[in-house]
Scaffold this motif. Structure first.
Motif, PDB file in Angstrom:
ATOM      1  N   PRO A 153      -9.360   5.192  -1.647  1.00 35.46           N
ATOM      2  CA  PRO A 153      -8.321   4.864  -0.677  1.00 35.46           C
ATOM      3  C   PRO A 153      -8.104   3.359  -0.615  1.00 35.46           C
ATOM      4  CG  PRO A 153     -10.395   5.246   0.442  1.00 35.46           C
ATOM      5  CD  PRO A 153     -10.648   5.537  -1.013  1.00 35.46           C
ATOM      6  N   SER A 154      -6.999   2.913  -0.022  1.00 32.63           N
ATOM      7  CA  SER A 154      -6.780   1.480   0.123  1.00 32.63           C
ATOM      8  C   SER A 154      -7.714   0.918   1.189  1.00 32.63           C
ATOM      9  CB  SER A 154      -5.336   1.186   0.535  1.00 32.63           C
ATOM     10  OG  SER A 154      -5.213  -0.168   0.926  1.00 32.63           O
ATOM     11  N   PRO A 155      -8.507  -0.115   0.872  1.00 31.73           N
ATOM     12  CA  PRO A 155      -9.371  -0.725   1.888  1.00 31.73           C
ATOM     13  C   PRO A 155      -8.574  -1.350   3.029  1.00 31.73           C
ATOM     14  CG  PRO A 155     -10.004  -1.425  -0.334  1.00 31.73           C
ATOM     15  CD  PRO A 155      -8.680  -0.743  -0.460  1.00 31.73           C
ATOM     16  N   GLU A 207      -0.647   7.765  -8.068  1.00 33.47           N
ATOM     17  CA  GLU A 207      -1.491   7.847  -6.872  1.00 33.47           C
ATOM     18  C   GLU A 207      -2.098   9.230  -6.674  1.00 33.47           C
ATOM     19  OE1 GLU A 207       1.824   4.858  -5.673  1.00 33.47           O
ATOM     20  OE2 GLU A 207       1.632   6.659  -6.904  1.00 33.47           O
ATOM     21  N   ALA A 208      -1.339  10.281  -6.983  1.00 34.62           N
ATOM     22  CA  ALA A 208      -1.883  11.637  -6.817  1.00 34.62           C
ATOM     23  C   ALA A 208      -3.174  11.822  -7.600  1.00 34.62           C
ATOM     24  CB  ALA A 208      -0.849  12.670  -7.270  1.00 34.62           C
ATOM     25  N   GLN A 209      -3.236  11.187  -8.772  1.00 33.78           N
ATOM     26  CA  GLN A 209      -4.398  11.369  -9.638  1.00 33.78           C
ATOM     27  C   GLN A 209      -5.682  10.773  -9.050  1.00 33.78           C
ATOM     28  OE1 GLN A 209      -1.157  10.930 -10.570  1.00 33.78           O
ATOM     29  NE2 GLN A 209      -1.069  10.511 -12.758  1.00 33.78           N
ATOM     30  N   VAL A 210      -5.530   9.812  -8.108  1.00 36.97           N
ATOM     31  CA  VAL A 210      -6.727   9.232  -7.488  1.00 36.97           C
ATOM     32  C   VAL A 210      -6.960   9.744  -6.066  1.00 36.97           C
ATOM     33  CG1 VAL A 210      -6.818   7.160  -8.909  1.00 36.97           C
ATOM     34  CG2 VAL A 210      -5.418   7.133  -6.839  1.00 36.97           C
ATOM     35  N   VAL A 211      -5.916  10.205  -5.383  1.00 38.09           N
ATOM     36  CA  VAL A 211      -6.094  10.728  -4.024  1.00 38.09           C
ATOM     37  C   VAL A 211      -6.603  12.172  -4.057  1.00 38.09           C
ATOM     38  CG1 VAL A 211      -4.930  11.349  -1.870  1.00 38.09           C
ATOM     39  CG2 VAL A 211      -4.383   9.185  -2.995  1.00 38.09           C
ATOM     40  N   VAL A 242       0.188  15.332   9.217  1.00 31.90           N
ATOM     41  CA  VAL A 242      -1.169  14.783   9.209  1.00 31.90           C
ATOM     42  C   VAL A 242      -1.259  13.796   8.053  1.00 31.90           C
ATOM     43  CG1 VAL A 242      -2.287  16.779  10.266  1.00 31.90           C
ATOM     44  CG2 VAL A 242      -2.021  16.698   7.792  1.00 31.90           C
ATOM     45  N   PRO A 243      -1.966  12.682   8.235  1.00 36.88           N
ATOM     46  CA  PRO A 243      -2.154  11.740   7.115  1.00 36.88           C
ATOM     47  C   PRO A 243      -3.073  12.352   6.071  1.00 36.88           C
ATOM     48  CG  PRO A 243      -3.436  11.047   9.025  1.00 36.88           C
ATOM     49  CD  PRO A 243      -2.624  12.221   9.472  1.00 36.88           C
ATOM     50  N   ILE A 244      -2.801  12.064   4.795  1.00 35.58           N
ATOM     51  CA  ILE A 244      -3.645  12.607   3.720  1.00 35.58           C
ATOM     52  C   ILE A 244      -4.121  11.502   2.769  1.00 35.58           C
ATOM     53  CG2 ILE A 244      -2.811  14.965   3.763  1.00 35.58           C
ATOM     54  CD1 ILE A 244      -0.922  14.268   1.504  1.00 35.58           C
ATOM     55  N   GLY A 245      -4.262  10.298   3.300  1.00 37.55           N
ATOM     56  CA  GLY A 245      -4.876   9.268   2.484  1.00 37.55           C
ATOM     57  C   GLY A 245      -3.937   8.149   2.096  1.00 37.55           C
ATOM     58  N   SER A 246      -4.508   7.177   1.410  1.00 32.31           N
ATOM     59  CA  SER A 246      -3.765   5.990   1.004  1.00 32.31           C
ATOM     60  C   SER A 246      -4.219   5.589  -0.394  1.00 32.31           C
ATOM     61  CB  SER A 246      -4.016   4.841   1.980  1.00 32.31           C
ATOM     62  OG  SER A 246      -5.401   4.489   1.970  1.00 32.31           O
ATOM     63  N   VAL A 257       0.842  -1.197   0.000  1.00 35.78           N
ATOM     64  CA  VAL A 257       0.000   0.000   0.000  1.00 35.78           C
ATOM     65  C   VAL A 257       0.876   1.245   0.000  1.00 35.78           C
ATOM     66  CG1 VAL A 257      -1.879  -1.169   1.216  1.00 35.78           C
ATOM     67  CG2 VAL A 257      -0.195   0.151   2.519  1.00 35.78           C
ATOM     68  N   SER A 258       0.296   2.336  -0.470  1.00 38.01           N
ATOM     69  CA  SER A 258       0.958   3.637  -0.454  1.00 38.01           C
ATOM     70  C   SER A 258       0.254   4.520   0.571  1.00 38.01           C
ATOM     71  CB  SER A 258       0.889   4.296  -1.835  1.00 38.01           C
ATOM     72  OG  SER A 258       1.456   3.473  -2.826  1.00 38.01           O
ATOM     73  N   PHE A 259       1.045   5.141   1.441  1.00 36.77           N
ATOM     74  CA  PHE A 259       0.513   5.971   2.525  1.00 36.77           C
ATOM     75  C   PHE A 259       1.121   7.361   2.391  1.00 36.77           C
ATOM     76  CE2 PHE A 259       0.528   7.769   6.780  1.00 36.77           C
ATOM     77  CZ  PHE A 259      -0.699   7.401   7.313  1.00 36.77           C
TER      78      PHE A 259
END
Length: 430
Positions: free
Chosen positions: A234-236, A293-297, A206-210, A194-196
């Motif tokens: 996001p990653s389930p 990943e940026a394109q979906v987060v 702060v977390p900004i998604g996965s 996974v990418s975090f």
């Protein structure tokens, strides 16, 4: 605020699009940009290897915040140049960027600061690397070029013969240029990958998604590595508990270690994780947002973003200002024939407007240019087609319906992006 986005790929197009939708953004400029970014605001020619040119551009255009997309610009010291000029930029210094730009540095940093990662051996000479294959890392073994290799400097060698071939190709044959003059050998971890992502201001984060990326060129994770053939977010697999653990065991030690070393870390931190039976372990760091990943987060981020990025760039991030993702997104990369080895360019692209007109879809440009015949291919990864929906099934359908509307000679793409989001197993090896 007046925003400048540095870069010309799909990640930068997604950044420009998302920031341009923010109420705090008065204008979004790009350098050097691409045809998709040009539709959002002015684009300026820029030599990314010359940080002084970026400083002059930001001063001339009255830029309030510069956001850097590509790692190469950070490795060249663009953040240092902006800090010296008293200009706000989101991205780490050249020394802090070694977390991505040198695998040897990153592994030693993790070892010093107790960050969980695979066992490894760093080697400066091919003979030493080949000798290290007789150690306790076992097979398969991961061979990584030390420096930047456009996401392609990793080989998973099934046996000693494959490992020796990979070592010689990197260290003797110059497959990755100077980036392969040193290598890291790692034990091969197994589990879901996974990418975090976290946003950091030097002291706080702060977390900004996965998300989950698809690196291999062919369906079923087959074929050679690429820069990324698609992603979903996001990653389930990244629950609230796992997010908290990654912040505690990885992100916070990175910030503390960087500060202690005199190189405080500001910017996006991308943590590539393997969820092993012994817990999450770091595969590698990136010192910028991922691509694709940026394109979906980014399309899923709810609420203001410009103010948060400016706060991170100026050391004023509010750790209680949680960033939420709303919905699901699947992004499918449309690549040129011959990618990743020798992509064909100059092919006419059709159907982009039709795809963009479909409900719940976005099309981000990467390897495109405008020519006499209109929009043409200009790189290996040409476009990222993103579908958004309340569920992954909806998002996948929209992404693939839109991809089917686009055409260029030799177009190739994976047809299984996002399937892992619908499955329980989700096992990969890296």
């Amino acid at each position: 605020m007046k925003i400048l986005v540095i870069g010309s790929g799909g990640r930068e197009h997604a950044l420009a699009w998302r920031l341009g939708r923010d109420p705090d953004a008065s204008a979004v400029l790009a350098a050097p940009g691409n045809p998709g970014m040009a539709a959002l605001g002015p684009c300026f020619h820029l030599n990314l290897s010359r940080p002084d040119e970026a400083v002059m551009l930001a001063r001339r255009e009255g830029i309030d915040l510069t956001v850097v997309g590509p790692e190469a610009a950070l490795d060249r010291g663009i953040a240092d140049a902006f800090e010296a000029a008293g200009l706000a930029l989101l991205g780490p210094s050249r020394l802090a960027a070694r977390l991505e730009c040198s695998k040897v540095f990153a592994k030693a940093f993790m070892a010093r600061h107790g960050i969980p990662t695979a066992r490894y051996v760093a080697c400066d000479e091919p003979e030493a690397a080949i000798d290290a294959l007789s150690g306790d890392l076992g097979f398969p073994v991961v061979v990584k070029a030390d420096g930047l290799a456009a996401g392609k400097g990793v080989v998973i060698a099934a046996d000693r013969a494959e490992a020796e071939t990979a070592i010689r190709a990197a260290m003797v044959g110059g497959q990755f240029g100077e980036a392969g003059s040193r290598v890291v050998l790692e034990e091969c971890l197994t589990g879901p990958e996974v990418s975090f992502f976290a946003l950091c201001d030097g002291r706080r984060a702060v977390p900004i998604g996965s998300a989950q990326d698809h690196k291999r060129i062919f369906d079923g994770d087959q074929g050679p590595n690429t820069g990324g053939m698609g992603a979903f977010a996001p990653s389930p697999l990244v629950t609230g508990d796992l997010s908290g653990r990654v912040m505690r065991d990885v992100v916070e030690p990175v910030l503390a270690g960087m500060a202690a070393d005199g190189t405080p870390y500001r910017g996006f931190l991308y943590v590539s994780l393997m969820l092993t039976s012994d817990g999450p372990k770091v595969i590698e760091f990136n010192v910028r947002f991922g691509d694709p990943e940026a394109q979906v987060v980014l399309p899923l981020i709810d609420g203001p973003l410009v103010s948060r990025l400016h706060a991170a760039a100026t050391g004023a991030l509010d750790p209680g200002d949680a960033i939420r993702l709303d919905g699901c997104a699947v992004g499918v990369v449309l690549a040129s024939a011959g990618y990743p080895a020798s992509p064909e360019v100059g092919r006419a692209i059709g159907g982009v407007a039709e795809a963009e007109a479909m409900p719940g879809t976005l099309v981000f440009h990467a390897g495109t240019r405008l020519g006499d015949g209109g929009l043409l291919t200009a790189g290996g990864r040409v476009l990222t087609v993103v579908g958004r929906g309340a569920t992954f099934a909806d998002a996948r359908r929209r992404a693939y319906d839109a991809a089917a509307a686009i055409r260029f000679e030799g177009m190739q793409f994976r047809r299984d992006i996002g399937v892992k989001a619908l499955e329980a197993g989700n096992e990969v090896t890296r």
